[in-house]
Design an enzyme around this catalytic site. Structure first.
Site, PDB file in Angstrom:
ATOM      1  CD  GLU A  15      -2.888  -1.044   2.389  1.00  0.00           C
ATOM      2  OE1 GLU A  15      -3.915  -0.357   2.273  1.00  0.00           O
ATOM      3  OE2 GLU A  15      -2.600  -1.663   3.423  1.00  0.00           O
ATOM      4  CB  SER A 165      -5.340  -1.535  -0.741  1.00  0.00           C
ATOM      5  OG  SER A 165      -5.189  -0.316  -0.080  1.00  0.00           O
ATOM      6  CB  SER A 298      -9.917   8.078  -0.018  1.00  0.00           C
ATOM      7  OG  SER A 298      -8.653   7.743  -0.556  1.00  0.00           O
TER       8      SER A 298
END
Length: 327
Positions: A15, A165, A298
């Site tokens: 990530e 993720s 996001s």
């Protein structure tokens, strides 16, 4: 006098690139009238501070100071924008606790617990939190696909236990696919959780401390173009994220109550984002993220915007809350 704020980003996991993007967004929006913000890259091969021109200077790990050319600079607070290890699993939290430096995410125990999907769900079941049937598998365990499928059935999800993720997550439809997916997931982590696939509306619920109060943000509905909310869906436009979610008032009430209760029970701080799937009106928890993505696209920043909270106010509130904590 303005406070010195270190924005840590990067990390040691898959990530890293997402975290660097999150950190840059925080750096761009943090109120420079109140704070002196500094970007700190925490990477496997180096810990460095960046000046305004991007020049790198080593971090002194003994006291987390950086000499940008005018003597050692120390920090009043750390904004933790690392996704994955070592920023989301408790290591950085413990480090800063030992140094007595406030930081914006939850404490080290809560970080380690929420990062471990198996342990998190095990702790929450006694509180009535619903979740999918699951099977736990470690790398050194004997692989018994019959036992796995007797427990979880098909289709099922094979998930790296400590990853984010959607790295190391695979949806399995046929028994012959199971072994290969398990081997791929073990490339991300030496522990797996294999879960029954739940079919229903998926939602993401952000819970934060905002201006000193626990606040449930508007709920986001996840509609993935792919088989599930995987990396492509999250970061490459292969999903539609609808805020507020198209769910009933009863569903919204129930999932908000569960998400808020979990935040309080675990004694969380800072931001959290939890994923649920509805079976009928009942929310079933998948996982919790204690350092959710903070890029412009996001989910948590989307939810904050719908709630009327700007990124500047969102980030400033996290810093002020951390500065008010006692160490």
């Amino acid at each position: 006098m303005k406070k010195n704020i270190a924005i840590i980003m990067g990390g040691y996991s898959s990530e890293v690139d997402i975290s660097l993007k999150s950190g840059e967004v925080v750096y761009a929006h943090l109120n420079n009238d109140s704070y002196n913000a500094y970007r700190i890259h925490i990477l496997k091969d180096k810990w460095v501070g960046l000046d305004e021109n991007g020049q790198m200077f080593p971090v002194n790990r003994h006291d987390f100071s950086v000499d940008f050319g005018q003597g050692p600079l120390t920090f009043d607070c750390v904004f933790n924008a690392i996704h994955g290890t070592p920023g989301e699993d408790g290591y950085m939290q413990a480090y800063f606790a030992l140094l007595g430096i406030p930081q914006t995410s939850c404490d080290y125990y809560q970080a380690a617990l929420t990062f471990n999907k198996r342990d998190l769900l095990s702790v929450l079941r006694p509180y009535g939190v619903k979740c999918a049937r699951s099977y736990h598998l470690n790398k050194e365990d004997e692989l018994d696909t019959v036992a796995i499928l007797e427990k979880v059935g098909l289709p099922c999800f094979v998930k790296a236990n400590k990853a984010g993720s959607s790295f190391g997550v695979f949806k399995v439809y046929q028994e012959r696919e199971l072994k290969a997916c398990i081997e791929k997931a073990f490339e991300e982590d030496d522990e797996l959780i294999i879960e029954a696939a739940l079919e229903g509306t998926e939602v993401s619920v952000g819970v934060i401390r905002y201006e000193g109060k626990i606040t449930v943000l508007p709920i986001t509905e996840i509609v993935s173009e792919n088989d599930f909310f995987d990396y492509e869906a999250k970061y490459q436009g292969k999903s539609t994220e609808i805020t507020p979610a198209r769910i009933s008032d009863e569903q919204a009430r129930k999932v908000s109550e569960v998400a808020s209760m979990v935040y309080r029970v675990l004694k969380m701080k800072g931001y959290s984002r939890s994923e649920f799937i509805f079976i009928g009106d009942e929310p079933h928890m998948l996982e919790m993220n204690s350092n959710p993505g903070l890029t412009e696209e996001s989910i948590l920043p989307q939810q904050a915007r719908v709630a009327g909270i700007s990124l500047r106010k969102l980030f400033e509130s996290a810093v002020e809350d951390a500065l008010n904590q006692k160490y």
